[in-house]
Design a protein around this motif. Structure first.
Motif, PDB file in Angstrom:
ATOM      1  N   ASP A 102      45.437  43.813  38.273  1.00 29.89           N
ATOM      2  CA  ASP A 102      44.192  44.551  38.108  1.00 29.89           C
ATOM      3  C   ASP A 102      43.704  45.038  39.469  1.00 29.89           C
ATOM      4  N   ILE A 111      40.855  45.969  40.594  1.00 34.69           N
ATOM      5  CA  ILE A 111      39.594  45.386  41.092  1.00 34.69           C
ATOM      6  C   ILE A 111      39.849  44.017  41.725  1.00 34.69           C
ATOM      7  N   TYR A 112      40.789  43.274  41.153  1.00 37.29           N
ATOM      8  CA  TYR A 112      41.150  41.961  41.702  1.00 37.29           C
ATOM      9  C   TYR A 112      41.915  42.119  43.007  1.00 37.29           C
ATOM     10  N   ILE A 160      37.156  37.307  37.508  1.00 37.39           N
ATOM     11  CA  ILE A 160      37.333  38.740  37.235  1.00 37.39           C
ATOM     12  C   ILE A 160      36.256  39.247  36.276  1.00 37.39           C
ATOM     13  N   THR A 161      35.756  38.368  35.408  1.00 38.48           N
ATOM     14  CA  THR A 161      34.661  38.746  34.507  1.00 38.48           C
ATOM     15  C   THR A 161      33.443  39.151  35.334  1.00 38.48           C
ATOM     16  N   LYS A 219      34.068  42.516  37.351  1.00 36.18           N
ATOM     17  CA  LYS A 219      33.956  43.720  36.530  1.00 36.18           C
ATOM     18  C   LYS A 219      32.505  44.064  36.206  1.00 36.18           C
ATOM     19  N   LYS A 220      31.623  43.082  36.289  1.00 35.43           N
ATOM     20  CA  LYS A 220      30.206  43.298  35.989  1.00 35.43           C
ATOM     21  C   LYS A 220      29.346  43.367  37.261  1.00 35.43           C
TER      22      LYS A 220
END
Length: 194
Positions: free
Chosen positions: A17, A19-20, A54-55, A58-59
Motif C-alpha cells: 500500500d 500510504i504505508y 494503516i486504518t 488512511k483516516k
C-alpha cells in the motif's frame, strides 16, 4: 532510456500500500521533537488501540480536518455537541471513549504547559533525550513494550492521561523516533550500507 526503479528492502510490516510505504520511508522512526506533532501522534496512537495502524493512516487527513489540526487548545474546549458530531463522522474512528480521551489528553497537555513542563522534553526523557537505536533482524524480535515505554505509561497515567498503556507508548516511541526499530534488512536501518 527508461529509468528502472530498484526495489528497496523495507521492514517486514510494510505492505504494498502506497500510504504505508510513504509512512515507513518518510516518517516512521524519524525523530520528532515538535510538541504539536508529538501531540498529534500521541492522540492518533490512542485511536489506533485495538486496530491496525494503516486504518489510522488512511483516516489521518480527515482526522486532522475534524480535530482542528490537533490543536490542543481547541480540542480541550470541545463541547458535547462537537463530540456527538465527531461520533457521527465515518471519516474517523468513532469511539466515544477515544474521542473523550483525546479531549482529556488535550486538557492535560495544556496543564503541563501551564506548569512549564514541555511535553516533548517530558516524553523524550524516557530515552535520555536521544533516539535509542535497536538492532533487530526481524519484526518478530521487536517487543510490544519496553521498560522505557512502561515508565512513560506510568508517568502519563499518573498525570491522568488516557489511552497511554505501555504498548501504545511503545508504538508512540517508534513512530516519533524515540526508538528506531527499522530491522537490519531495511534500507533505513541506521547501520545499513545499502
Amino acid at each position: 532510456m527508461a529509468v528502472v526503479e530498484v526495489k528497496k528492502n523495507r521492514c517486514e510490516w510494510v505492505t504494498e500500500d502506497d500510504i504505508y510505504i510513504r509512512y515507513h520511508d518518510e516518517e516512521w522512526g524519524r525523530p520528532v521533537k515538535d510538541n504539536q506533532k508529538l501531540f498529534e501522534l500521541f492522540i492518533l496512537e490512542g485511536f489506533q488501540a485495538g486496530l491496525s495502524w494503516i486504518t489510522v493512516l488512511k483516516k489521518r487527513h480527515h482526522f486532522r480536518k475534524v480535530f482542528d489540526g490537533f490543536n490542543p487548545e481547541v480540542i480541550a474546549n470541545y463541547s458535547n455537541d462537537k463530540v456527538e458530531e465527531l461520533l457521527k463522522d465515518p471519516g474517523i474512528i468513532r469511539n466515544r471513549l477515544k474521542v473523550n480521551g483525546a479531549i482529556i489528553n488535550a486538557k492535560l497537555f495544556l496543564e503541563m504547559e501551564q506548569e512549564s513542563v514541555n511535553f516533548s522534553q517530558f516524553v523524550w526523557s524516557f530515552v535520555g533525550h536521544s533516539p535509542k537505536v535497536n538492532q533487530f533482524n526481524s519484526v518478530k524480535e521487536i517487543p510490544a513494550l519496553t521498560p522505557e515505554a512502561t515508565a512513560m505509561s506510568k508517568a502519563l497515567k499518573k498525570r491522568g492521561f488516557k489511552f497511554c498503556g505501555p504498548t501504545i507508548c511503545y508504538a508512540f516511541m517508534q513512530a516519533s523516533g524515540m526508538v528506531n526499530d527499522h530491522t537490519s534488512q531495511c534500507f533505513l536501518y541506521p547501520y545499513s550500507k545499502k
